[in-house]
Design a protein around this motif. Structure first.
Motif, PDB file in Angstrom:
ATOM      1  N   LYS A   2      56.170 101.085  77.788  1.00  0.00           N
ATOM      2  CA  LYS A   2      57.002 101.003  76.600  1.00  0.00           C
ATOM      3  C   LYS A   2      58.237 100.159  76.877  1.00  0.00           C
ATOM      4  CE  LYS A   2      55.837 105.407  74.416  1.00  0.00           C
ATOM      5  NZ  LYS A   2      56.396 106.685  73.912  1.00  0.00           N
ATOM      6  N   ARG A   5      64.282 102.097  76.375  1.00  0.00           N
ATOM      7  CA  ARG A   5      65.017 102.840  75.371  1.00  0.00           C
ATOM      8  C   ARG A   5      66.377 102.194  75.167  1.00  0.00           C
ATOM      9  NH1 ARG A   5      63.386 108.136  78.751  1.00  0.00           N
ATOM     10  NH2 ARG A   5      61.633 108.896  77.506  1.00  0.00           N
ATOM     11  N   SER A 174      63.507 104.140  62.476  1.00  0.00           N
ATOM     12  CA  SER A 174      63.848 104.706  63.782  1.00  0.00           C
ATOM     13  C   SER A 174      64.820 105.868  63.615  1.00  0.00           C
ATOM     14  CB  SER A 174      64.484 103.629  64.668  1.00  0.00           C
ATOM     15  OG  SER A 174      64.890 104.165  65.916  1.00  0.00           O
ATOM     16  N   GLU A 196      63.774 107.056  70.828  1.00  0.00           N
ATOM     17  CA  GLU A 196      63.856 105.919  71.738  1.00  0.00           C
ATOM     18  C   GLU A 196      65.239 105.281  71.702  1.00  0.00           C
ATOM     19  OE1 GLU A 196      61.606 104.757  73.917  1.00  0.00           O
ATOM     20  OE2 GLU A 196      60.222 106.376  73.436  1.00  0.00           O
ATOM     21  N   ARG A 243      62.214 107.697  83.240  1.00  0.00           N
ATOM     22  CA  ARG A 243      61.093 108.211  82.442  1.00  0.00           C
ATOM     23  C   ARG A 243      60.295 109.215  83.276  1.00  0.00           C
ATOM     24  NH1 ARG A 243      59.871 105.836  77.588  1.00  0.00           N
ATOM     25  NH2 ARG A 243      60.983 103.924  77.114  1.00  0.00           N
TER      26      ARG A 243
END
Length: 243
Positions: A2, A5, A174, A196, A243
């Motif tokens: 991903k 963030r 979001s 996120e 993470r």
């Protein structure tokens, strides 16, 4: 893997904006008077912050207190949006509610349609009882994100509602968690909510001198001023990236 963030840092001084940009913030919310929850910054401050290395969003809030604005205040907010455009802001942070406790779409939709700037719905969202309706309204208005503490005083306390909001909003808008976010609780908030994006002031209180003329004359608080702290920005950046 991903994308990283995002960390947004809210500031109310140009020095704080520079500290945030240089120490790991992905985006800055530029305000005046964070002690009042954040008010619209001056045109000069917006212009000074526009040259920073990260996107800067200007708070559009003409006064402290509730988010039910008069027609005169709404006209002022529209002028402040134009000032944000003219002074190089990448977005605005705004909100307005009706007496029926709904998002004021009649004002916000044309306000956002009238600007090319991106927009965040601030924590006026947390004053609305039905978060799902508020998300639907925010999507219809054209917001790109919602800042929320999950209808609680802090995001840590509001994790349950934030998580539900993330699930409800997925693919449409979001959800950014904010209020009371620190390096100590950031990982838990991220894990429990699925957001996120995190929003924080990363500030420490600098004690004032009680005998100073500024305090005696009422120009400065005897409890001191909260100032953006580079160490806290870096620590929160590190917590956000784990993470």
């Amino acid at each position: 893997m991903k994308a990283n963030r995002l960390l947004e840092v809210c500031v109310d001084t140009i020095k704080g904006a520079r500290i945030a940009a240089e120490n790991g913030a992905d985006r800055i919310e530029l305000c005046a008077a964070l002690s009042e929850g954040g008010l619209t910054p001056s045109s000069g401050m917006m212009s000074a912050a526009s040259g920073l290395s990260v996107p800067v969003y200007a708070m559009i809030r003409p006064r402290s207190g509730d988010f039910r604005y008069s027609d005169v205040e709404k006209e002022l907010m529209l002028k402040d949006i134009r000032a944000a455009e003219q002074n190089g802001m990448k977005g605005v942070v705004i909100g307005s509610v009706t007496d029926a406790d709904r998002l004021d779409t009649a004002f916000l939709k044309p306000a956002l349609q009238g600007t090319a700037l991106n927009a965040t719905l601030h924590r006026a969202f947390d004053t609305l009882s039905d978060f799902k309706t508020a998300i639907d309204d925010a999507v219809s208005v054209g917001f790109e994100r919602v800042l929320t503490s999950g209808h609680q005083n802090t995001a840590d306390e509001g994790c349950t509602v934030i998580r539900e909001a993330v699930r409800y909003a997925t693919g449409r808008i979001s959800i950014m968690a904010g209020s009371g976010v620190t390096p100590a609780n950031a990982a838990r908030i991220l894990k429990e909510t699925g957001v996120e994006e995190l929003h924080a002031s990363c500030s420490m209180r600098q004690c004032a001198l009680p005998a100073s003329r500024e305090v005696q004359l009422g120009f400065a608080s005897a409890t001191g001023q909260k100032l953006t702290d580079a160490r806290l920005v870096r620590a929160l950046r590190q917590a956000v990236d784990v993470r």
